[in-house]
Design an enzyme around this catalytic site. Structure first.
Site, mmCIF file in Angstrom:
data_model
loop_
_atom_site.group_PDB
_atom_site.id
_atom_site.type_symbol
_atom_site.label_atom_id
_atom_site.label_comp_id
_atom_site.label_asym_id
_atom_site.label_seq_id
_atom_site.Cartn_x
_atom_site.Cartn_y
_atom_site.Cartn_z
ATOM 1 N N ASP A 80 7.920 2.224 0.580
ATOM 2 C CA ASP A 80 6.700 1.443 0.762
ATOM 3 C C ASP A 80 5.951 1.266 -0.545
ATOM 4 O OD1 ASP A 80 6.242 4.265 0.947
ATOM 5 O OD2 ASP A 80 4.205 3.877 1.640
ATOM 6 N N ASP A 117 5.526 1.139 -8.399
ATOM 7 C CA ASP A 117 5.316 2.394 -7.678
ATOM 8 C C ASP A 117 5.683 2.149 -6.219
ATOM 9 O OD1 ASP A 117 4.391 4.747 -6.517
ATOM 10 O OD2 ASP A 117 2.289 4.210 -6.709
ATOM 11 N N GLU A 147 4.942 6.704 2.264
ATOM 12 C CA GLU A 147 4.411 7.678 1.305
ATOM 13 C C GLU A 147 2.943 7.412 0.995
ATOM 14 O OE1 GLU A 147 3.482 9.225 -2.821
ATOM 15 O OE2 GLU A 147 3.405 7.186 -2.022
ATOM 16 N N GLU A 148 2.576 6.145 0.922
ATOM 17 C CA GLU A 148 1.257 5.788 0.406
ATOM 18 C C GLU A 148 0.121 6.023 1.399
ATOM 19 O OE1 GLU A 148 0.841 5.292 -2.557
ATOM 20 O OE2 GLU A 148 2.501 4.228 -3.494
ATOM 21 N N HIS A 459 -1.512 1.072 -7.785
ATOM 22 C CA HIS A 459 -2.441 0.885 -6.661
ATOM 23 C C HIS A 459 -3.503 -0.168 -6.947
ATOM 24 C CE1 HIS A 459 -1.577 5.187 -4.886
ATOM 25 N NE2 HIS A 459 -0.479 4.502 -5.181
#
Length: 490
Positions: A80, A117, A147-148, A459
């Protein structure tokens, strides 16, 4: 900046995989398409591949010629990515592939997060699985999901699918660092239902927008002194209420739980007779913030424009309570590590603030490499909101990863880095939430390390990955795989 086919970059197989991956929408908790994509990739190679109940994908590749007596290596990356865009960017993450451009030695996206990322890690593993000319031990590729937004894939991993003794996590963002520890985290979410009152139809309304902040990763960038849009907007309103009869109809600040908020918008109401005083206040406050933040936030900007008068605003007594709690709640670095130089031990980030239609909502994320101080800062945040009657819920708790400076894979990788680059790597623990802590609880005894190429602005829409660094990382990874230790006793 030039829009080009990034698959022409070196190493071509890695960049080609990244381009293909970035054509697949892959928001956290919406990974169905990328799971199908990665499974189809493994099936196309004729490799054993499977999916566990959580949605994690595992692809296994036998050792190359002469490497069967080496330890099996687990290569891990998450599927993700953070979906974030600038306020003026027209982009639909659910239907569009990432629009990538080359800017000198960097690849970035046009107005959105890039997905390096952890897409570069995924693409790297794909390149290793597809190659027939690379020396490597038996490989077990672990592609985790979500994961995020909570590390669900790591938490629900089925360990029965793995036999490896070494895990290489490809999710570190500086190419001269070897990461051997990380912070754990917990989400604190609050909710409060407030009374509303009707506005005076003779008043006027303004929309205030605070934007231009750098934002960034709420772990890796939390110590850099960047502005938090939610805290700055609240500071503006706090100061305005000292001298102006101001009312608030709406606040909408921040975007993602794990990102430092870049923008905030508020709709406020003032008496018509106070229009000039209000505009003068905004001008003075804008100048104050620009002076304070000119070094770290050069693009910070506050704009104000008249807008339609709303029907309702927050009850004034309640508004004062809300503004005060947002002012008082801790944000940023809570404690530096007393044991590891320059490491943030504990932090908190006020990621989301919403005031709308009678509901006040906040989202924040606390991180720490020490479980007790993680609990401490989460309690501090929760207690502040409970004091005004908010309901507080905490979720997504995950452990940190305790450093092991005597790790065998660390010794090998330090030696190889010195040989290849004629200098020592930085051996670090980081303040981000890597999956290694959780994975280690499922796979006890696993020797783990995290490394990767240089990525900036994760991000945020400023995210970019350095091309030359990807090349460096790729060559280093190949050298490591070639020197993986023999199976003990062989």
């Amino acid at each position: 900046m030039t829009a080009i086919d990034i698959s022409n970059l070196e190493p071509q197989q890695l960049w080609r995989n990244f381009a293909n991956l970035n054509a697949v929408p892959r928001a956290s908790k919406k990974e169905e398409r990328v799971i199908a994509f990665i499974r189809a990739f493994g099936e196309g190679l004729g490799l054993e591949n499977l999916q566990d109940a959580a949605g994690n994908v595992v692809i296994k590749k036998p050792a190359s010629l002469g490497m069967k007596n080496r330890e099996t290596v687990v290569l891990q990356a998450h599927l993700d990515m953070v979906h974030q865009k600038n306020g003026d960017t027209d982009f639909d993450f659910d239907t569009q592939g990432i629009d990538m451009i080359v800017d000198g030695d960097w690849v970035r996206a046009r107005g959105t997060t890039l997905g390096a990322d952890n897409g570069i890690g995924v693409a790297t593993i794909m390149a290793l699985l597809a190659a027939d000319d690379i020396v490597h031990p038996a490989l077990e590729a672990m592609f985790t999901i979500d994961e995020e937004t909570g590390m669900t894939g790591a938490k629900e991993l089925d360990p029965v699918n793995f036999s490896g003794s070494i895990l290489l996590n490809l999710d570190t963002e500086e190419d001269d660092e070897l990461t051997i520890g990380c912070a754990g985290g917990i989400d604190t979410n609050t909710n409060y239902t407030y009374a509303q009152v009707a506005v005076d139809q003779e008043d006027i309304a303004f929309e205030i927008t605070l934007k231009g902040l750098l934002g960034g990763h709420s772990g890796m960038d939390i110590h850099k002194g960047r502005g938090n849009a939610n805290k700055l907007m609240n500071r503006l309103l706090f100061e305005a209420l000292k001298t102006l009869p101001l009312q608030v109809s709406l606040i909408d600040g921040g975007s993602l739980r794990n990102a430092i908020p870049r923008e905030s918008k508020a709709v406020v109401v003032v008496p018509a007779a106070q229009k000039l005083a209000f505009l003068a206040f905004i001008g003075v406050f804008d100048a104050v913030l620009k002076e304070e933040y000119h070094t770290v936030e050069p693009a910070l900007n506050i704009t104000v424009k008249e807008c339609l008068l709303p029907d309702m605003v927050v009850d004034q007594a309640v508004l004062v309570k809300i503004i005060n709690v947002l002012y008082a709640v801790p944000n940023g670095v809570f404690r530096m590590s007393p044991d590891i130089s320059n490491l943030v031990e504990t932090s908190t980030n006020l990621a989301r603030v919403i005031i709308k239609n009678g509901e006040f909502i906040t989202q924040s994320l606390q991180r720490s490499s020490v479980e007790s101080t993680k609990t401490d800062v989460a309690n501090a945040v929760g207690a502040a909101f409970e004091n005004i009657g908010c309901s507080v819920s905490q979720s997504g708790d995950y452990p940190g990863w305790k450093p092991n400076p005597d790790s065998e894979i660390l010794r090998l990788m330090k030696k190889l880095y010195q040989q290849k680059f004629d200098k020592e790597p930085k051996v670090e623990a980081c303040h981000a939430g890597l999956e290694c802590g959780i994975l280690g609880s499922h796979l006890p005894g696993m020797d783990m390390i995290s490394f990767g190429p240089t990525i900036h602005g994760a991000h945020s829409p400023d995210e970019c990955v350095q091309i030359s660094s990807v090349q460096k990382f790729w060559g280093y990874l190949l050298a490591v795989l070639k020197e993986i230790p023999l199976v003990k006793g062989s």
